[in-house]
Design an enzyme around this catalytic site. Structure first.
Site, PDB file in Angstrom:
ATOM      1  N   HIS A  70       0.864  -1.178   0.000  1.00 40.29           N
ATOM      2  CA  HIS A  70       0.000   0.000   0.000  1.00 40.29           C
ATOM      3  C   HIS A  70       0.905   1.234   0.000  1.00 40.29           C
ATOM      4  O   HIS A  70       2.031   1.178   0.509  1.00 40.29           O
ATOM      5  CB  HIS A  70      -0.847  -0.044   1.278  1.00 40.29           C
ATOM      6  CG  HIS A  70      -1.880   1.020   1.398  1.00 40.29           C
ATOM      7  ND1 HIS A  70      -1.603   2.289   1.841  1.00 40.29           N
ATOM      8  CD2 HIS A  70      -3.212   1.000   1.155  1.00 40.29           C
ATOM      9  CE1 HIS A  70      -2.719   2.992   1.863  1.00 40.29           C
ATOM     10  NE2 HIS A  70      -3.708   2.238   1.444  1.00 40.29           N
ATOM     11  N   ASP A  88       3.126  -4.639   7.855  1.00 35.87           N
ATOM     12  CA  ASP A  88       1.904  -3.852   7.708  1.00 35.87           C
ATOM     13  C   ASP A  88       0.745  -4.842   7.765  1.00 35.87           C
ATOM     14  O   ASP A  88       0.462  -5.547   6.801  1.00 35.87           O
ATOM     15  CB  ASP A  88       1.950  -3.108   6.368  1.00 35.87           C
ATOM     16  CG  ASP A  88       0.637  -2.412   6.059  1.00 35.87           C
ATOM     17  OD1 ASP A  88      -0.301  -2.510   6.880  1.00 35.87           O
ATOM     18  OD2 ASP A  88       0.545  -1.779   4.996  1.00 35.87           O
ATOM     19  N   GLN A 119      -4.502  -5.160   6.607  1.00 36.52           N
ATOM     20  CA  GLN A 119      -5.538  -5.999   5.974  1.00 36.52           C
ATOM     21  C   GLN A 119      -5.573  -7.402   6.553  1.00 36.52           C
ATOM     22  O   GLN A 119      -6.404  -8.207   6.138  1.00 36.52           O
ATOM     23  CB  GLN A 119      -5.299  -6.087   4.464  1.00 36.52           C
ATOM     24  CG  GLN A 119      -5.478  -4.797   3.725  1.00 36.52           C
ATOM     25  CD  GLN A 119      -6.918  -4.295   3.718  1.00 36.52           C
ATOM     26  OE1 GLN A 119      -7.853  -5.040   3.979  1.00 36.52           O
ATOM     27  NE2 GLN A 119      -7.095  -3.025   3.413  1.00 36.52           N
ATOM     28  N   LYS A 175     -10.434  -0.817  10.145  1.00 37.54           N
ATOM     29  CA  LYS A 175     -10.683  -1.977   9.271  1.00 37.54           C
ATOM     30  C   LYS A 175     -11.088  -3.193  10.089  1.00 37.54           C
ATOM     31  O   LYS A 175     -11.495  -4.212   9.552  1.00 37.54           O
ATOM     32  CB  LYS A 175      -9.438  -2.285   8.442  1.00 37.54           C
ATOM     33  CG  LYS A 175      -9.082  -1.125   7.500  1.00 37.54           C
ATOM     34  CD  LYS A 175      -7.949  -1.468   6.606  1.00 37.54           C
ATOM     35  CE  LYS A 175      -7.269  -0.250   6.054  1.00 37.54           C
ATOM     36  NZ  LYS A 175      -7.826   0.249   4.818  1.00 37.54           N
ATOM     37  N   CYS A 224      -4.705   2.604  -3.750  1.00 37.60           N
ATOM     38  CA  CYS A 224      -3.460   3.062  -3.106  1.00 37.60           C
ATOM     39  C   CYS A 224      -2.347   2.039  -3.259  1.00 37.60           C
ATOM     40  O   CYS A 224      -1.547   1.819  -2.336  1.00 37.60           O
ATOM     41  CB  CYS A 224      -3.666   3.373  -1.625  1.00 37.60           C
ATOM     42  SG  CYS A 224      -4.722   4.767  -1.348  1.00 37.60           S
TER      43      CYS A 224
END
Ligand code: PMP
Length: 420
Positions: A136, A213, A216, A239, A377
């Site tokens: 991202h 990261d 998600q 999220k 993104c």
């Protein structure tokens, strides 16, 4: 009978299969009743269950004061709730200590914090930062800024046609100049789940620390940072069915202790004179100023909510939806899924022959089907696949097979309209 176990069973896999979670989300429940909204954009941000809304409401209605500084009871109540939320994040990620969790505004802020305070002090001109082509923008741009400032070189692990990482290239990309590897656990644009434990092992063999990261990943799979042995793990609350404006960074305590502060201000100091300041211990020294108290409390409630259903049930359910979605969308002629890894979260990024993704999104909206269109993104992914954009349907705890059928029906209508 164990009441906790019974509650979990009641709200487990079968509950999800029946679409039971939808009733917990007032916006979706009401919009579904009124206008048959099909919400397929949870990867951008998930909707909020009533328990999260209530936790934030309750805090402001009856538990609110600034934290850490007050001797009066209300401040202590708010402090306990805020620190309790830190403990919930610790358990959720499997961290050894709650002090290893720093609250931030979200994944983006977490990654910028790490670029500044963890990586910046260890980088000289000619050193290398390793990321991947599926990141991202939040896990690309902070490193580009760092490289511009220091003369370091940004390298990346390339993609395969299935949207996986070309991991056989990883050993040679990890050189004695590599200062950090920053990699997503799950790709937002492709859904690919990366084999993180293996990646961390390869990086650590070369003494390269790993920043993950996890924005998600946390809504879809159970994470255990100690088993993964990653150095840092970053995610956003919104999220994970929590509020916006809050997220967390897990880091190994030895790293937090060695890092200079990032932002200066109240709450991160031990003492201040006009000449100099000394700093509090982690995590306080990385949380300057009044934090997002309500956000942290809401995030804690979101974690409780997800735990009640069980991450394993959620993963199993989403895997079922993923298989069904592949089959249902496979019946739409001219539809090509971008990101076909065998290990995926429930994300369908696709292109439809002869129709621009923005038209697909707009037409689906007229049927009350909310999907995201664009580069998500993650422009380097679009460059790799040589496409300007995709349409992305991303699933959450409240979606069902019927939503996927509605999507496919909407797409067939679009094909008819455009005569493709
Ligand atoms: N990383 C990934 C993989 C993401 O999907 C996102 C959000 N789309 C981010 C980072 C940034 O998260 P936030 O905007 O909440 O800071």
């Amino acid at each position: 009978m164990d009441p906790v176990k019974t509650a979990t069973e009641k709200r487990g896999l079968e509950f999800l299969r029946q679409g039971g979670a939808l009733a917990d989300f007032p916006l979706l429940r009401d919009a579904r009743a009124k206008e048959k909204l099909v919400f397929l954009d949870s990867a951008a941000s998930a909707q909020k269950p009533q328990v999260v809304i209530d936790a934030v409401d309750r805090l402001y209605s009856s538990e609110y004061a600034n934290i850490h500084r007050g001797v009066y009871r209300l401040s202590q109540v708010a402090t306990e709730l805020y620190e309790g939320a830190r403990g919930k994040v610790q358990n959720f990620l499997g961290a050894a200590k709650s002090e290893e969790i720093v609250f931030v505004r979200g994944a983006t802020e977490g990654l910028n914090l790490l670029a500044h305070s963890f990586v910046r002090p260890r980088v000289k001109a000619g050193d290398e930062i390793l990321i991947t082509q599926m990141e991202h923008h939040s896990n690309i741009v902070p490193w580009q800024l760092l490289c511009q400032e220091t003369g370091a070189v940004l390298k990346f692990v390339p993609l395969t046609a299935d949207g996986e990482l070309e991991l056989d290239k990883l050993p040679e990309l990890l050189t004695d100049r590599t200062r950090v590897l920053a990699v997503s656990h799950v790709s937002n644009a492709l859904g690919t789940i990366n084999p993180l434990a293996e990646i961390v092992r390869l990086a650590h063999e070369k003494n390269v620390p790993v920043i993950v990261d996890g924005a998600q990943a946390v809504p879809h799979l159970a994470v255990d940072v100690q088993a993964l042995d990653c150095d840092f793990y970053v995610f956003s609350g919104h999220k994970l069915y929590g509020p916006t404006g809050v997220g967390a960074v897990y880091g190994k305590m030895e790293h937090w202790r060695a890092m200079p502060p990032w932002q200066g201000g109240g709450d991160m100091i031990l003492s201040v004179t006009m000449e100099k300041s000394t700093y509090a211990e982690p995590p306080a020294c990385f949380e300057a100023g009044t934090p997002n108290i309500a956000g942290a409390v809401g995030l804690g409630a979101a974690i409780d909510y997800v735990n009640e259903i069980g991450l394993d049930n959620l993963t199993a359910y989403e895997n079922e939806l993923l298989a069904q979605g592949n089959e249902i969308l496979g019946q739409v002629p001219g539809l090509r899924i971008i990101g076909t890894s065998a290990h995926k979260a429930a994300v369908f990024s696709f292109v439809l022959d002869g129709v621009h993704p923005h038209d697909v999104g707009t037409f689906l909206d007229s049927d009350n089907i909310a999907v995201r269109t664009g580069h998500h993104c993650a422009q380097p992914i679009m460059d790799y696949f040589d496409i300007p954009a995709t349409t992305r349907a991303s699933l959450g705890i409240y979606n069902t097979t019927a939503d996927l059928e509605a999507l496919a029906a909407g797409l067939l209508k679009i094909r008819k309209f455009f005569r493709v």
